[in-house]
Design an enzyme around this catalytic site. Sequence first.
Site, mmCIF file in Angstrom:
data_model
loop_
_atom_site.group_PDB
_atom_site.id
_atom_site.type_symbol
_atom_site.label_atom_id
_atom_site.label_comp_id
_atom_site.label_asym_id
_atom_site.label_seq_id
_atom_site.Cartn_x
_atom_site.Cartn_y
_atom_site.Cartn_z
ATOM 1 C CG HIS A 37 -1.807 -1.081 1.425
ATOM 2 N ND1 HIS A 37 -1.664 -2.018 2.424
ATOM 3 C CD2 HIS A 37 -2.911 -1.440 0.732
ATOM 4 C CE1 HIS A 37 -2.636 -2.887 2.349
ATOM 5 N NE2 HIS A 37 -3.416 -2.579 1.324
ATOM 6 C CD GLN A 61 -13.705 -5.658 -1.242
ATOM 7 O OE1 GLN A 61 -13.958 -4.496 -1.519
ATOM 8 N NE2 GLN A 61 -12.493 -6.166 -1.422
HETATM 9 O O1 PAF Z 1 -7.761 -4.194 -2.942
HETATM 10 C C1 PAF Z 1 -8.419 -3.779 -1.972
HETATM 11 O O2 PAF Z 1 -7.900 -3.511 -0.885
HETATM 12 C C2 PAF Z 1 -9.918 -3.620 -2.117
HETATM 13 O O3 PAF Z 1 -10.464 -4.626 -2.916
HETATM 14 C C3 PAF Z 1 -10.350 -2.238 -2.617
HETATM 15 C C4 PAF Z 1 -9.822 -1.962 -4.012
HETATM 16 C C5 PAF Z 1 -9.832 -1.160 -1.668
HETATM 17 C C6 PAF Z 1 -11.875 -2.137 -2.662
HETATM 18 O O4 PAF Z 1 -12.432 -2.363 -1.415
#
Ligand code: PAF
Length: 283
Positions: A37, A61
């Site tokens: 990140h 998700q």
């Molecule tokens: O990759 C992630 O951390 C997640 O899938 C995202 C893109 C932030 C969407 O919730």
Amino acid sequence: MEIINDIATVQSRCLQARQDGKRIAFVPTMGFLHEGHLSLMREGRARGDLLVASIFVNPTQFGPKEDLSAYPRDLERDAELARENGVDILFHPTPETMYPKGYKTYVNVEGLTRTLCGESRPGHFRGVTTVVCKLFNIVQPHVALFGRKDFQQLAVLRRMVADLNLTVEVVGLPTVREKDGLAMSSRNVYLSAEHRKQALSLVDALRQAGVAARHGELHPRRLVGLVRERISREPDAEIDYIKICDGDTLESVDRVDAHSVLLLAVRIGSTRLIDNNYIFEEV
Ligand code: PAF
């Protein structure tokens, strides 16, 4: 750095920045930040005048049997890391803010989302595209940065941006790995010491397939066989999929070329890990 929880404030800050002629870079995350990140944030810092990041563990998700409530969270540490890596605005909404009572609208990319992770995680990508589309509408970024570790997610998001005529530029950055090669993931904290060792079979297998391809093995089935054989040696590894696909369409290929990507998902104990690599590239 400002930490903002409500949509209207982020939206107005970002609109103002656009009106002032500033370029907005955006890094969406689910928090529990790691070097992967942070590399996105540093690149965002270099590409934008205003760097916005979000931390939102997106419930839509996660499947009903997935790790939503157990998903690791540490806002204080994340905020410190975001600040150190140049973030100007950290958007941290609650689930109720993003999905208020009566919420009914979802974004779904077809085709690309049915294969690979979409087979074992039905609805996952619908949740990802929905939240990312909402975040794009809130932040209105010029550029958004994602890791290539989530290769399918990146392909799906590029498709969404193209199909919905969104103006954001989607940038995918290389997977960041631990010193021993394990792809960085917030889920790595779930691995016991023994499973951490077994997890190295994923990168080892990607490397072996790459070497074989560079030595002229171009048959996907034989390359997949090599990978399967390597990972199956680990006592607690359960393979979800190993596939060689075209890097844009994610369709299976008959013969590998420079555009082919080897993608895999493997459960080590109860932790599901994914990894991938363009087949001819060194890991
Ligand atoms: O990759 C992630 O951390 C997640 O899938 C995202 C893109 C932030 C969407 O919730």
